[in-house]
Design a protein around this motif. Sequence first.
Motif, mmCIF file in Angstrom:
data_model
loop_
_atom_site.group_PDB
_atom_site.id
_atom_site.type_symbol
_atom_site.label_atom_id
_atom_site.label_comp_id
_atom_site.label_asym_id
_atom_site.label_seq_id
_atom_site.Cartn_x
_atom_site.Cartn_y
_atom_site.Cartn_z
ATOM 1 N N VAL A 136 0.836 -1.202 0.000
ATOM 2 C CA VAL A 136 0.000 0.000 0.000
ATOM 3 C C VAL A 136 0.868 1.247 0.000
ATOM 4 O O VAL A 136 0.602 2.207 -0.732
ATOM 5 C CB VAL A 136 -0.945 -0.012 1.216
ATOM 6 N N LEU A 137 1.936 1.248 0.792
ATOM 7 C CA LEU A 137 2.826 2.406 0.863
ATOM 8 C C LEU A 137 3.501 2.664 -0.475
ATOM 9 O O LEU A 137 3.620 3.822 -0.913
ATOM 10 C CB LEU A 137 3.870 2.182 1.957
ATOM 11 N N GLN A 138 3.930 1.618 -1.134
ATOM 12 C CA GLN A 138 4.571 1.789 -2.430
ATOM 13 C C GLN A 138 3.605 2.357 -3.455
ATOM 14 O O GLN A 138 3.966 3.210 -4.272
ATOM 15 C CB GLN A 138 5.119 0.446 -2.913
ATOM 16 N N ALA A 139 2.349 1.921 -3.407
ATOM 17 C CA ALA A 139 1.357 2.415 -4.357
ATOM 18 C C ALA A 139 1.013 3.873 -4.095
ATOM 19 O O ALA A 139 0.862 4.666 -5.025
ATOM 20 C CB ALA A 139 0.100 1.554 -4.284
ATOM 21 N N VAL A 140 0.907 4.254 -2.818
ATOM 22 C CA VAL A 140 0.555 5.636 -2.488
ATOM 23 C C VAL A 140 1.706 6.579 -2.820
ATOM 24 O O VAL A 140 1.492 7.711 -3.257
ATOM 25 C CB VAL A 140 0.180 5.734 -0.993
ATOM 26 N N SER A 141 2.938 6.140 -2.637
ATOM 27 C CA SER A 141 4.103 6.997 -2.864
ATOM 28 C C SER A 141 4.412 7.209 -4.334
ATOM 29 O O SER A 141 5.231 8.072 -4.663
ATOM 30 C CB SER A 141 5.332 6.397 -2.169
ATOM 31 N N ALA A 142 3.790 6.443 -5.216
ATOM 32 C CA ALA A 142 4.133 6.531 -6.633
ATOM 33 C C ALA A 142 3.789 7.894 -7.218
ATOM 34 O O ALA A 142 4.545 8.442 -8.018
ATOM 35 C CB ALA A 142 3.417 5.430 -7.417
ATOM 36 N N ASN A 143 2.647 8.462 -6.832
ATOM 37 C CA ASN A 143 2.240 9.757 -7.384
ATOM 38 C C ASN A 143 1.467 10.527 -6.327
ATOM 39 O O ASN A 143 0.238 10.502 -6.302
ATOM 40 C CB ASN A 143 1.378 9.560 -8.634
ATOM 41 N N PRO A 144 2.148 11.222 -5.439
ATOM 42 C CA PRO A 144 1.456 11.895 -4.329
ATOM 43 C C PRO A 144 0.806 13.221 -4.690
ATOM 44 O O PRO A 144 0.114 13.801 -3.862
ATOM 45 C CB PRO A 144 2.575 12.114 -3.313
ATOM 46 N N SER A 145 0.996 13.726 -5.895
ATOM 47 C CA SER A 145 0.520 15.070 -6.218
ATOM 48 C C SER A 145 -0.985 15.158 -6.362
ATOM 49 O O SER A 145 -1.554 16.235 -6.225
ATOM 50 C CB SER A 145 1.184 15.549 -7.517
ATOM 51 N N ARG A 146 -1.638 14.042 -6.625
ATOM 52 C CA ARG A 146 -3.078 14.084 -6.878
ATOM 53 C C ARG A 146 -3.893 13.603 -5.689
ATOM 54 O O ARG A 146 -5.051 13.225 -5.836
ATOM 55 C CB ARG A 146 -3.406 13.212 -8.100
ATOM 56 N N PHE A 147 -3.322 13.611 -4.503
ATOM 57 C CA PHE A 147 -4.013 13.081 -3.340
ATOM 58 C C PHE A 147 -3.867 14.060 -2.194
ATOM 59 O O PHE A 147 -2.755 14.420 -1.814
ATOM 60 C CB PHE A 147 -3.435 11.724 -2.976
ATOM 61 N N HIS A 148 -4.966 14.474 -1.602
ATOM 62 C CA HIS A 148 -4.951 15.532 -0.600
ATOM 63 C C HIS A 148 -4.214 15.120 0.668
ATOM 64 O O HIS A 148 -3.499 15.937 1.277
ATOM 65 C CB HIS A 148 -6.387 15.941 -0.269
ATOM 66 N N THR A 149 -4.384 13.900 1.111
ATOM 67 C CA THR A 149 -3.754 13.446 2.364
ATOM 68 C C THR A 149 -2.632 12.448 2.106
ATOM 69 O O THR A 149 -2.316 11.647 2.981
ATOM 70 C CB THR A 149 -4.805 12.816 3.286
ATOM 71 N N SER A 150 -2.025 12.498 0.926
ATOM 72 C CA SER A 150 -0.995 11.505 0.601
ATOM 73 C C SER A 150 0.225 11.639 1.510
ATOM 74 O O SER A 150 0.837 10.638 1.898
ATOM 75 C CB SER A 150 -0.577 11.649 -0.862
ATOM 76 N N GLU A 151 0.604 12.871 1.872
ATOM 77 C CA GLU A 151 1.775 13.052 2.737
ATOM 78 C C GLU A 151 1.552 12.385 4.092
ATOM 79 O O GLU A 151 2.457 11.740 4.636
ATOM 80 C CB GLU A 151 2.061 14.544 2.919
ATOM 81 N N ARG A 152 0.361 12.545 4.600
ATOM 82 C CA ARG A 152 0.092 11.938 5.900
ATOM 83 C C ARG A 152 0.029 10.417 5.804
ATOM 84 O O ARG A 152 0.513 9.713 6.688
ATOM 85 C CB ARG A 152 -1.228 12.478 6.458
ATOM 86 N N ILE A 153 -0.563 9.899 4.733
ATOM 87 C CA ILE A 153 -0.631 8.448 4.562
ATOM 88 C C ILE A 153 0.770 7.871 4.460
ATOM 89 O O ILE A 153 1.086 6.851 5.080
ATOM 90 C CB ILE A 153 -1.474 8.085 3.331
ATOM 91 N N GLN A 154 1.644 8.514 3.694
ATOM 92 C CA GLN A 154 3.016 8.027 3.577
ATOM 93 C C GLN A 154 3.730 8.060 4.921
ATOM 94 O O GLN A 154 4.449 7.113 5.281
ATOM 95 C CB GLN A 154 3.779 8.882 2.571
ATOM 96 N N GLY A 155 3.534 9.135 5.685
ATOM 97 C CA GLY A 155 4.199 9.227 6.975
ATOM 98 C C GLY A 155 3.720 8.177 7.960
ATOM 99 O O GLY A 155 4.517 7.517 8.634
#
Length: 667
Positions: A420-439
């Motif tokens: 899941v982390l690898q999939a979310v980190s692939a393109n974080p620009s189009r996701f509002h809470t992607s930074e928090r999910i990655q962290g």
Amino acid sequence: MSHAKIVLWLNLTLRFARSLSRAQFMEGQPQGPPNLRAMGNDAGSQGEERPPAAQETIVTEGTATIVFPCANEVFYNPVQEFNRDLTANPPSPGRCAVITEFARIQLGAKGIQIKVPGEDIQKVVVDLSEEEKEKVDLKEGENRLPGDQPRTAVVGEICKEGLLVLEGLAASGLRSIRFAREVPGLQSVIANDASARAVDLIRRNVQLNDVAHLVQPSQADARMLMYQHQKVSERFDVIDLDPYGSPAPFLDAAVQAVSEGGLLCVTCTDMAVLGGNSGETCYSKYGAMALKSRACHEMALRIVLHSLDLHANCYQRFVVPLLSISADFYVRVFVRVFTGQARVKASASKQALVFQCVGCGAFHLQRLGKVVMASGGRVKFSAACGPPVTPECEHCGQRHQLGGPIWAEPIHDLDFVGRVLQAVSANPSRFHTSERIQGVLSVITEELLDVPLYYTLDQLSSTIHCNTPSLLQLRSALLHAGFRVSLSHACRNAVKTDAPTEALWDIMRCWEKECPVKRERLSETSPAFHILSAEPRLQANFTIREDANPSSRQRGLKRFQVNPEAHWGPRPRARPGGKNTGEAEERCRLRHSKRKGLAEDLAQQAAPRLKMFPCKRFKEGNCDRGEQCCYSHDQPTPRASAAPTDCPETPQPEPTRPGAISGPRVG
């Protein structure tokens, strides 16, 4: 006129007056314009009038756009966007969330590949046994002719062998609509709610987002709906429960209605109960006693997992946690449910009681059962032996509290979390809470899975009344001593370690020698006095090590959330004909700011008095507050000095009283 006639006449008069005022009020209400777009026949109002369009708000989240009433008739909390994003991410290159990755696993076993817009189709690697791989290869060969391309499932299209998803308490239908627009490989999504007003809103939002072919609105009690799908052929592949408060009433039906190996997603927002404020209430809902401790957030996760497994065991089923998250004011768990009598027998060994000292906070876990390998490869189950502690704490002499049972096994599947982390980190620009999910997911991958619960940095130092060491110093001391240590996503200053409590207090004793505590101020009955009276048997080394700083901290990831908005938190429960959300928010603001307002009033009352005193920093020339300073910045007026004389001042004679004799006094 008799008394009875007078009472009857008054009742008729009041009834007529109420009817007249109600009619005048309805005539004065503004009429709403037509709907945003044409609705089908199934978009009826279920006998309820819709509020005017002036009282509706359009909310956009991910790729979904919904119409939401301003009145608190249907529940919606924008702060929980992180919760919904983690369940279903928007379609972007290489981006998948929990449901999408689960779809990869389930459909990959059937020989179906999922395709997210912008993502290259590639062979999906699924963790399967050798026998299962052979079955999958055989099935693919039977269903595919020579030269045929492998089957694929895309977003927005019906997959006949895809996932059947149930959102038991859908409210506005936002989550179900996001499933339909963002998760590939779905057969159908049932958006259910017991409120007719909510179901009417779901129908409107489904039509608005063009997902009527995937999302089916349903009005029913979520428990009855799940009980009606107990048959193996009618079970759901994914069940999502996000109730207002506790999900306890729905867990028994949910563990029966989810398919073999299906995904069960549960959210709990009753953190006051799970956090130990009402242990008896927690036991009545989840079958476990919650304790007040610094590790209450992780204990809440483990209590929910224990309750899920306990309900599943009644039907010869068990749970396997994939991901468990404590965020903001709620906890969220993702588990898979399997069937197996032999595996159910081992469930007792996965639960543990918690013995926690009321003085120093030291805790010990006692498993309920144990598994022993007998001769011939047989597995023998028996009761565990205990307790692991004495009646009084060996460190501070205080008594122990008993909590639990809690889930004592790992609460995450690191392989699944990594995907899941690898999939979310692939393109974080189009996701509002992607930074928090990655962290958050990065911290989870660094956690010690085999170490339940944790201590906190301030807890250890406040117990012995000493200065707090830095996080790197304490982690380095534990690593130098040969122990493992990690952070926890549930608490910013958590210390999760496999070091025994004796070693942990020895390290704190060594730290106290570098930052001494005034022993004469300690009470002889205090935990600090008992702990510091013993000499450390372990010599701690506080030299900073490179591996003491975790990777997520070095990269500066957004591991812990700041307040997303003012007066954020749980929203009021949705009620029929609910008041405007603005009024509810104003009441919440006043309730949360009553102490702050009192302090501000006291400060305003004290300000005029403080202006009477000169500012010392202004005299020294380093006051940067200017006019906002509460002290006076006026230049002191010089005092009038007397004329210089060559002789010391002589006291002035007292005025002569009548009848008094003037002249020198006679002794």
